[in-house]
Design an enzyme around this catalytic site. Structure first.
Site, PDB file in Angstrom:
ATOM      1  N   HIS A  36       0.258  11.748  -6.189  1.00 45.53           N
ATOM      2  CA  HIS A  36      -0.330  11.964  -4.854  1.00 45.53           C
ATOM      3  C   HIS A  36       0.748  11.821  -3.779  1.00 45.53           C
ATOM      4  CE1 HIS A  36      -3.260  11.250  -1.480  1.00 45.53           C
ATOM      5  NE2 HIS A  36      -2.320  10.423  -1.081  1.00 45.53           N
ATOM      6  N   GLU A  37       1.524  10.755  -3.851  1.00 44.17           N
ATOM      7  CA  GLU A  37       2.521  10.503  -2.802  1.00 44.17           C
ATOM      8  C   GLU A  37       3.569  11.618  -2.746  1.00 44.17           C
ATOM      9  OE1 GLU A  37       2.176   8.404  -0.458  1.00 44.17           O
ATOM     10  OE2 GLU A  37       0.439   7.441  -1.367  1.00 44.17           O
ATOM     11  N   GLU A  67      -3.283  15.020   2.588  1.00 43.47           N
ATOM     12  CA  GLU A  67      -3.769  14.165   1.493  1.00 43.47           C
ATOM     13  C   GLU A  67      -4.166  14.977   0.258  1.00 43.47           C
ATOM     14  OE1 GLU A  67      -3.431  11.056   1.603  1.00 43.47           O
ATOM     15  OE2 GLU A  67      -2.992  10.885   3.738  1.00 43.47           O
ATOM     16  N   HIS A 109       0.852  -1.188   0.000  1.00 43.92           N
ATOM     17  CA  HIS A 109       0.000   0.000   0.000  1.00 43.92           C
ATOM     18  C   HIS A 109       0.897   1.251   0.000  1.00 43.92           C
ATOM     19  CE1 HIS A 109      -3.884   1.972   0.470  1.00 43.92           C
ATOM     20  NE2 HIS A 109      -3.166   2.916   1.046  1.00 43.92           N
ATOM     21  N   ALA A 110       0.665   2.143  -0.951  1.00 45.94           N
ATOM     22  CA  ALA A 110       1.569   3.286  -1.146  1.00 45.94           C
ATOM     23  C   ALA A 110       1.628   4.176   0.099  1.00 45.94           C
ATOM     24  CB  ALA A 110       1.086   4.110  -2.330  1.00 45.94           C
ATOM     25  N   TYR A 139      -9.206  11.422   4.066  1.00 46.75           N
ATOM     26  CA  TYR A 139      -9.373  11.271   2.611  1.00 46.75           C
ATOM     27  C   TYR A 139     -10.686  11.891   2.157  1.00 46.75           C
ATOM     28  CZ  TYR A 139      -5.576   7.945   3.300  1.00 46.75           C
ATOM     29  OH  TYR A 139      -4.387   7.362   3.652  1.00 46.75           O
ATOM     30  N   HIS A 143       2.789  14.371  -0.440  1.00 48.61           N
ATOM     31  CA  HIS A 143       3.225  14.164   0.956  1.00 48.61           C
ATOM     32  C   HIS A 143       4.707  14.489   1.105  1.00 48.61           C
ATOM     33  CE1 HIS A 143      -0.499  12.325   2.158  1.00 48.61           C
ATOM     34  NE2 HIS A 143      -0.376  11.278   1.367  1.00 48.61           N
ATOM     35  N   HIS A 195      -6.599   0.377   5.791  1.00 41.32           N
ATOM     36  CA  HIS A 195      -6.531   1.364   6.863  1.00 41.32           C
ATOM     37  C   HIS A 195      -7.165   0.881   8.171  1.00 41.32           C
ATOM     38  CE1 HIS A 195      -5.944   3.321   3.016  1.00 41.32           C
ATOM     39  NE2 HIS A 195      -5.378   4.337   3.622  1.00 41.32           N
TER      40      HIS A 195
END
Ligand code: X8Z
Ligand code: ZN
Length: 605
Positions: A375-376, A403, A345-346, A514, A379, A504
């Site tokens: 997306h990552e 997020e 999971h990323a 999210y 972060h 999660h």
């Protein structure tokens, strides 16, 4: 100037990992210590200790075996011991005057883990072990369709769910994965007891109340806020659901999809029915007109994981943000190794040394993964922007902000942008092309909203006892039907533990973030596009190449958690409220199109 900083708070919350502190370095509390001095000391301790916590968790996530499980659990246990002691110690400042910054820091200290442990050493150890074991079970689970045959990992099962159009094959894959979560059930029940006890020792009624206290408003006000936002977007979701159900009904027949009922969850192209882009081919409004699905271009051009990350980095640097540090490339895990179990999971990480930011992800050449890596990096750039803040402020304005950054950047991956980087041959701004793209985006974002809301609604009710352990699964499906309008493809009962089939939950990562992010990203994008001087509808805006938008973004990120999120939001967008108007405006063309399609259909379930 770059100072040493602490990464574990955000890393742990994002990656759902345990956190750790070496209690041996804690100094004796000085009775004469002022609140400011106490906060400074706590920050110093965290700065020292964070490296070890994050390192233990990184090794656990990228090399899953019994030994790394033991090390990560021990790390979590030591951190928990430190937190219990330090939070109790902070109690001596209750009712004392102190700076707003120190008061904020002490509040954030209390909230610095999603799984607070009880003070009792035996129960603390038990919690640390379960909190390590549950995600371990998820990450190593595999489904063996035939006895003695090959067994499949989640990524392989997800591929079946995305690509097969055969309801029986889909149901088998869906059930194969969900059944694997059943053994988590008694462990999760015990986890809830222990973490609730920890939350009570910190002064909360239960763990859910503690999670909801992270948003610069009362827990009750936060719950009302999520309900208000959901009420804003619900009509749009219902229109999308209505059209998708009708299309699936035409494709599979009324024997498989009941015209006025909920949609069977295995038919939506995603294991959790949380995003529906897997069935975009069935739903493309104008087939043959341009789509933004670039799977075939990525594969034809032989995109490697590194090249996908370089592409994402190129987006951020085009806005004037820095290049990723060399250590990022040396230390990240970008592809699934063949020789060991890893957590696929990323997630994005910040470990304890200067500039030590990383990604952990099992990237494949697909549109979905390309979007996840953009997306990552959102972060990662957040981490880089806040690394000079005191450790307790090294987090998002709230976790939804963290997020929403990369999600806003996803919105800039317009056809014109994809054309520019060579993944789309031509671009068209025709009405048909716009509706196609809006459909793709809605299957990502609008489809997600009820799922984003219900996960924590289930957990809040589990934590405060409204959902008893005997009803874990039925309550889960009641919420999934109520919010998403989906049903399980096969009968489920209380021998199952379907919430555990979603990362999660065993990883104990709060999920409201999210839901909030899918609202906020449209507000962010509108502000960034204004800064970039975009003229025209929001869905045509890409902030690629805009240094002005980059400056606004970096300035927002740099505030971290140092001030109430309302202040940070106001600085970027001019408003202090999260508001779904921006997402509704964005999807207005599709909403109009859906209204036409749904005319004469009976919607709802
Ligand atoms: O977990 C994630 C990211 C890592 S922060 C890949 N997301 C949620 C999910 O996969 O369930 C992004 C969207 C929702
Ligand atoms: Zn994320």
């Amino acid at each position: 100037m770059i100072t040493k900083r602490l990464a574990w708070i955000a890393a742990a919350l994002l990656a759902g990992c345990g956190v750790d502190v070496d209690s041996s370095i804690t100094v004796d509390a000085d009775e004469a210590e002022t609140p400011d001095e106490f906060v400074e000391r706590v920050n110093r301790e965290l700065e020292e200790l964070g490296t070890e916590v994050a390192a233990a968790n990184w090794v656990r996530a990228t090399y899953i075996n019994a030994d790394t499980g033991l090390l990560a659990a021990r790390a979590a246990e030591r951190y928990a011991e430190w937190l219990s002691r330090t939070a109790a110690d902070a109690g001596r400042f209750d009712n004392q005057d102190m700076s707003a910054a120190s008061a904020r820091a002490l509040h954030l200290l209390k909230l610095s883990t999603p799984e607070p442990a009880p003070g009792d050493a035996a129960r603390r150890k038990e919690l640390a072990e379960i909190a390590t074991e549950l995600p371990g079970m998820y990450n190593t689970a595999s489904w063996c369709p035939e006895e003695g045959g090959d067994c499949l990992h989640l990524q392989q099962i997800e591929k079946i769910v995305a690509e097969s159009r055969d309801p029986a094959e889909l149901a088998a894959a869906w059930t194969g994965w969900h059944d694997l979560a059943a053994p988590m059930r008694p462990k999760y029940r015990r986890f809830v007891e222990l973490a609730n006890a920890g939350a009570r020792e910190l002064g909360y009624g239960d763990l859910g109340e503690m999670w909801r206290d992270h948003y610069d408003m009362s827990p009750a006000a936060f719950e009302a806020e999520t309900n208000r936002l959901w009420d804003q977007v619900k009509p749009l979701y219902e229109q999308l659901h209505c059209h998708v159900r009708a299309t699936l009904g035409d494709f599979h027949g009324e024997g498989v999809v009941t015209p006025a009922g909920p949609i069977p969850a295995h038919l939506l192209g995603n294991m959790w029915a949380q995003t529906w882009t897997g069935i975009y081919d069935l739903l493309e409004p104008y087939p043959g007109t341009q789509s933004v699905d670039v799977d075939s271009a990525l594969q034809a051009q032989g995109y490697t994981p590194e090249r996908m990350v370089r592409s994402a980095e190129g987006f951020y640097t085009s806005m004037g943000l820095p290049e990723l540090p060399g250590s990022f490339w040396e230390r990240s895990l970008l592809a699934k190794p063949a020789d060991r179990e890893v957590q696929c999971h990323a997630s994005a990480w910040q470990i304890g040394w200067d500039d030590d930011v990383r990604i952990k992800m099992c990237l494949r050449a697909s549109t979905a993964d390309l979007r996840v890596i953009y997306h990552e990096l959102g972060h990662v750039y957040y981490y880089l922007a806040i690394q000079d803040l005191p450790p307790l402020f090294q987090a998002g304005a709230h976790d939804g902000f963290h997020e929403a950054v990369g999600d806003a950047v996803n919105m800039s991956m317009t056809p014109a942008y994809l054309h520019r980087i060579g993944l789309l041959e031509g671009t068209s701004e025709s009405y048909e092309a716009t509706i196609n793209r809006q459909m793709y985006e809605a299957l990502t974002a609008v489809a997600f909203l009820p799922f984003g809301k219900l996960i924590d609604e289930w957990r809040w009710a589990v934590f405060d006892g409204r959902i008893a352990p005997e009803n874990y699964n039925s309550a889960w499906w009641e919420l999934r039907e109520r919010y998403q309008g989906v049903v399980a493809p096969v009968p489920r009962d209380e021998g199952d533990f379907d919430p555990g089939a979603k990362y999660h939950v065993p990883a104990n990562t709060p999920y409201s973030r999210y839901f909030l992010a899918f609202i906020l990203q449209y507000q962010f994008q509108r502000a960034l596009c204004d800064a970039a001087g975009h003229d025209g509808p929001l869905h045509e805006c890409s902030v690629y190449g805009s240094a002005t938008a980059g400056e606004r973004l970096w300035s927002m990120l740099s505030k971290g958690a140092s001030q109430p999120w309302q202040d940070t939001l106001e600085e970027l967008t001019g408003t202090r409220e999260m508001d779904a108007r921006a997402i509704l405006d964005y999807f207005q063309p599709l909403a109009d199109w859906l209204a036409g399609q749904n005319a004469g259909r009976s919607c709802g379930w």
